[in-house]
Design a protein around this motif. Structure first.
Motif, PDB file in Angstrom:
ATOM      1  N   ARG A 205      34.680  32.544  39.894  1.00 19.27           N
ATOM      2  CA  ARG A 205      34.385  33.450  40.999  1.00 19.27           C
ATOM      3  C   ARG A 205      35.693  34.061  41.472  1.00 19.27           C
ATOM      4  N   ILE A 206      35.701  35.394  41.560  1.00 19.67           N
ATOM      5  CA  ILE A 206      36.894  36.141  41.934  1.00 19.67           C
ATOM      6  C   ILE A 206      36.628  36.807  43.276  1.00 19.67           C
ATOM      7  N   GLY A 207      37.437  36.515  44.275  1.00 21.05           N
ATOM      8  CA  GLY A 207      37.259  37.100  45.592  1.00 21.05           C
ATOM      9  C   GLY A 207      37.540  38.594  45.588  1.00 21.05           C
ATOM     10  N   ALA A 208      36.892  39.309  46.501  1.00 19.21           N
ATOM     11  CA  ALA A 208      36.973  40.772  46.506  1.00 19.21           C
ATOM     12  C   ALA A 208      38.343  41.294  46.867  1.00 19.21           C
ATOM     13  N   THR A 209      39.138  40.523  47.616  1.00 22.17           N
ATOM     14  CA  THR A 209      40.466  41.022  47.996  1.00 22.17           C
ATOM     15  C   THR A 209      41.579  40.497  47.094  1.00 22.17           C
ATOM     16  N   VAL A 210      41.220  39.812  46.026  1.00 24.29           N
ATOM     17  CA  VAL A 210      42.224  39.459  45.017  1.00 24.29           C
ATOM     18  C   VAL A 210      42.836  40.747  44.484  1.00 24.29           C
ATOM     19  N   THR A 211      44.156  40.807  44.419  1.00 22.65           N
ATOM     20  CA  THR A 211      44.785  42.020  43.892  1.00 22.65           C
ATOM     21  C   THR A 211      44.640  42.075  42.371  1.00 22.65           C
ATOM     22  N   ASN A 212      44.728  43.261  41.841  1.00 24.65           N
ATOM     23  CA  ASN A 212      44.654  43.411  40.390  1.00 24.65           C
ATOM     24  C   ASN A 212      45.765  42.636  39.700  1.00 24.65           C
ATOM     25  N   SER A 213      46.949  42.620  40.301  1.00 24.54           N
ATOM     26  CA  SER A 213      48.067  41.883  39.697  1.00 24.54           C
ATOM     27  C   SER A 213      47.778  40.392  39.641  1.00 24.54           C
ATOM     28  N   ASP A 214      47.268  39.841  40.736  1.00 19.34           N
ATOM     29  CA  ASP A 214      46.975  38.403  40.760  1.00 19.34           C
ATOM     30  C   ASP A 214      45.835  38.059  39.807  1.00 19.34           C
ATOM     31  N   LEU A 215      44.857  38.937  39.697  1.00 22.76           N
ATOM     32  CA  LEU A 215      43.757  38.701  38.760  1.00 22.76           C
ATOM     33  C   LEU A 215      44.280  38.643  37.328  1.00 22.76           C
ATOM     34  N   ALA A 216      45.098  39.609  36.959  1.00 26.29           N
ATOM     35  CA  ALA A 216      45.598  39.661  35.579  1.00 26.29           C
ATOM     36  C   ALA A 216      46.486  38.471  35.238  1.00 26.29           C
ATOM     37  N   ALA A 217      47.185  37.940  36.245  1.00 23.92           N
ATOM     38  CA  ALA A 217      48.141  36.857  35.992  1.00 23.92           C
ATOM     39  C   ALA A 217      47.515  35.471  36.070  1.00 23.92           C
ATOM     40  N   HIS A 218      46.290  35.359  36.568  1.00 24.52           N
ATOM     41  CA  HIS A 218      45.703  34.046  36.771  1.00 24.52           C
ATOM     42  C   HIS A 218      45.533  33.317  35.430  1.00 24.52           C
ATOM     43  N   PRO A 219      45.997  32.073  35.330  1.00 25.89           N
ATOM     44  CA  PRO A 219      45.975  31.387  34.029  1.00 25.89           C
ATOM     45  C   PRO A 219      44.587  31.202  33.443  1.00 25.89           C
ATOM     46  N   GLU A 220      43.568  30.950  34.272  1.00 25.05           N
ATOM     47  CA  GLU A 220      42.225  30.762  33.735  1.00 25.05           C
ATOM     48  C   GLU A 220      41.618  32.077  33.259  1.00 25.05           C
ATOM     49  N   VAL A 221      41.939  33.170  33.928  1.00 22.64           N
ATOM     50  CA  VAL A 221      41.484  34.480  33.461  1.00 22.64           C
ATOM     51  C   VAL A 221      42.137  34.798  32.124  1.00 22.64           C
ATOM     52  N   ARG A 222      43.430  34.562  32.036  1.00 23.12           N
ATOM     53  CA  ARG A 222      44.151  34.852  30.784  1.00 23.12           C
ATOM     54  C   ARG A 222      43.637  33.990  29.637  1.00 23.12           C
ATOM     55  N   ARG A 223      43.302  32.736  29.925  1.00 26.79           N
ATOM     56  CA  ARG A 223      42.878  31.816  28.857  1.00 26.79           C
ATOM     57  C   ARG A 223      41.429  32.042  28.445  1.00 26.79           C
TER      58      ARG A 223
ATOM     59  N   ALA B   6      42.504  44.537  30.363  1.00 26.86           N
ATOM     60  CA  ALA B   6      41.960  45.739  30.994  1.00 26.86           C
ATOM     61  C   ALA B   6      42.678  46.048  32.300  1.00 26.86           C
ATOM     62  N   VAL B   7      42.896  45.027  33.111  1.00 25.44           N
ATOM     63  CA  VAL B   7      43.568  45.244  34.392  1.00 25.44           C
ATOM     64  C   VAL B   7      44.995  45.747  34.174  1.00 25.44           C
ATOM     65  N   LEU B   8      45.707  45.159  33.231  1.00 24.03           N
ATOM     66  CA  LEU B   8      47.091  45.566  32.975  1.00 24.03           C
ATOM     67  C   LEU B   8      47.180  46.962  32.362  1.00 24.03           C
ATOM     68  N   ALA B   9      46.080  47.451  31.803  1.00 21.70           N
ATOM     69  CA  ALA B   9      46.078  48.804  31.233  1.00 21.70           C
ATOM     70  C   ALA B   9      45.927  49.871  32.310  1.00 21.70           C
ATOM     71  N   GLY B  10      45.579  49.467  33.526  1.00 19.61           N
ATOM     72  CA  GLY B  10      45.296  50.432  34.578  1.00 19.61           C
ATOM     73  C   GLY B  10      46.468  50.661  35.511  1.00 19.61           C
ATOM     74  N   ALA B  11      46.677  51.905  35.887  1.00 21.12           N
ATOM     75  CA  ALA B  11      47.621  52.304  36.936  1.00 21.12           C
ATOM     76  C   ALA B  11      49.043  51.833  36.638  1.00 21.12           C
ATOM     77  N   SER B  12      49.775  51.472  37.679  1.00 15.73           N
ATOM     78  CA  SER B  12      51.162  51.002  37.562  1.00 15.73           C
ATOM     79  C   SER B  12      51.279  49.644  38.236  1.00 15.73           C
ATOM     80  N   GLY B  13      52.394  48.974  38.014  1.00 13.48           N
ATOM     81  CA  GLY B  13      52.597  47.676  38.641  1.00 13.48           C
ATOM     82  C   GLY B  13      52.500  47.739  40.151  1.00 13.48           C
ATOM     83  N   GLN B  14      53.067  48.779  40.738  1.00 14.26           N
ATOM     84  CA  GLN B  14      53.036  48.906  42.194  1.00 14.26           C
ATOM     85  C   GLN B  14      51.608  49.063  42.709  1.00 14.26           C
TER      86      GLN B  14
END
Length: 330
Positions: A68-86, A94-102
């Motif tokens: 379960r991913i909370g609605a205010t989780v930032t895109n950066s934190d979502l992409a970096a989360h170890p369980e999401v990555r694994r 997909a998240v890392l392909a979008g926009a810029s780091g900032q």
């Protein structure tokens, strides 16, 4: 920019109540899309209800083995989360392909799902746009449309949905949780976005005033072998002209399970069910992958200047599935 009120919500029920009391208000998360639209005059909220500080920024395991991913989780934190990555690498990619780091540092999961199209006519108040002004017409059909829809469009709108994250979530059978004054609810992502039809201004099935509180991912072992591939007109910080989220489970050279979704080809993330049906139970080879792409793209109805997307998507599907099959064989 017009004057507007601002209020920070203290809790979820309070945020929902504030919007219920003021139908011209809007929820504010990262603001990476809403604020831009306010600057152009497309969005004119009387009040912004800031939900960024609500306790919706966690990522946790569910009882059935999903996430379960909370609605205010930032895109950066979502992409970096170890369980999401694994467990769901296609989502991280997909998240890392979008926009810029900032921008990823500011953008939120809930806001990403609700971002509006990047069609130039949508943000140009001097031109007709049925999505912005229902009944005014669609300027893109007879105008600039090289990056517009080839699947699921209508005579009323040919704009595409810009989210990368949404494409991966579509392939993963995600569900969107929300809160209303009448209580909580949930929508499968497959039902979250509405077909464009003759009401392109109605983009989601969320009840009026609903606040997205989270996204759930069901357990999906196939997702461990997944990939997101995005084609764009420049190397970075650009929206897709075509993208694919894919996952394959292969045993003894045969596809046991397949997940496939397309981006930048329709008004919503496009789940490729026809392609999945061709893949399942078939040999994991180039002929099958091409046949799967052809089955899905048979419904394509390109405009004069975007027919290239059909060929692009066919080649992209074959390339991504071939790469996944090659990894499975090693």
């Amino acid at each position: 920019m017009r004057e507007f009120g601002y209020q920070r919500a203290d809790d979820v029920s309070g945020a929902v109540a504030l919007l219920a009391a003021d139908p011209d208000a809007r929820f504010l998360g990262g603001g990476t899309n809403l604020v831009d639209l306010m600057k152009t005059g497309v969005e004119r909220p009387a009040r912004l209800v800031d939900v960024r500080e609500l306790p919706l920024d966690g990522i946790e395991a569910t009882s059935d083995g999903g996430l379960r991913i909370g609605a205010t989780v930032t895109n950066s934190d979502l992409a970096a989360h170890p369980e999401v990555r694994r467990r769901y690498p296609v989502l991280t990619q997909a998240v890392l392909a979008g926009a810029s780091g900032q921008l990823r540092n500011m953008a939120t999961v809930g806001g990403n799902l609700l971002q509006r199209t990047r069609c130039g006519y949508f943000t140009d108040l001097s031109r007709p746009c049925n999505k912005r002004a229902p009944g005014s017409g669609c300027s893109a059909i007879g105008g600039e449309h090289h990056n517009h829809a080839v699947l699921g469009a209508s005579d009323h709108c040919v704009a595409v949905h810009p989210s990368d994250m949404g494409v991966a979530l579509a392939a993963l059978d995600a569900a969107v949780e929300y809160e209303t004054p009448d209580g909580p609810g949930e929508l499968p992502l497959a039902d979250f976005y509405l077909p464009v039809g003759d009401t392109p201004h109605r983009e989601t099935a969320l009840p009026p005033g609903a606040l997205i509180t989270g996204v759930t991912l069901p357990p999906a072992p196939v997702a461990a072998h997944s990939r997101y591939r995005k084609v764009r007109e420049r190397a970075s910080y650009a929206f897709a002209i075509g993208s694919v989220a894919a996952a394959l489970d292969i045993e003894d050279g045969v596809v046991r399970e397949a997940r496939l979704a397309f981006g930048a080809v329709a008004s919503r993330p496009w789940r490729a069910r026809a392609a999945e049906a061709v893949l399942t139970g078939a040999p994991a080879d180039g002929d099958t992958f091409a046949a799967a792409a052809d089955a899905e793209l048979a419904a394509a109805r390109p405009l004069p200047d975007n027919g290239y997307k059909v060929t692009l998507m066919r080649n992209l599907v074959v390339a991504v599935l071939t790469e996944l099959a090659g990894e499975a064989a090693r």
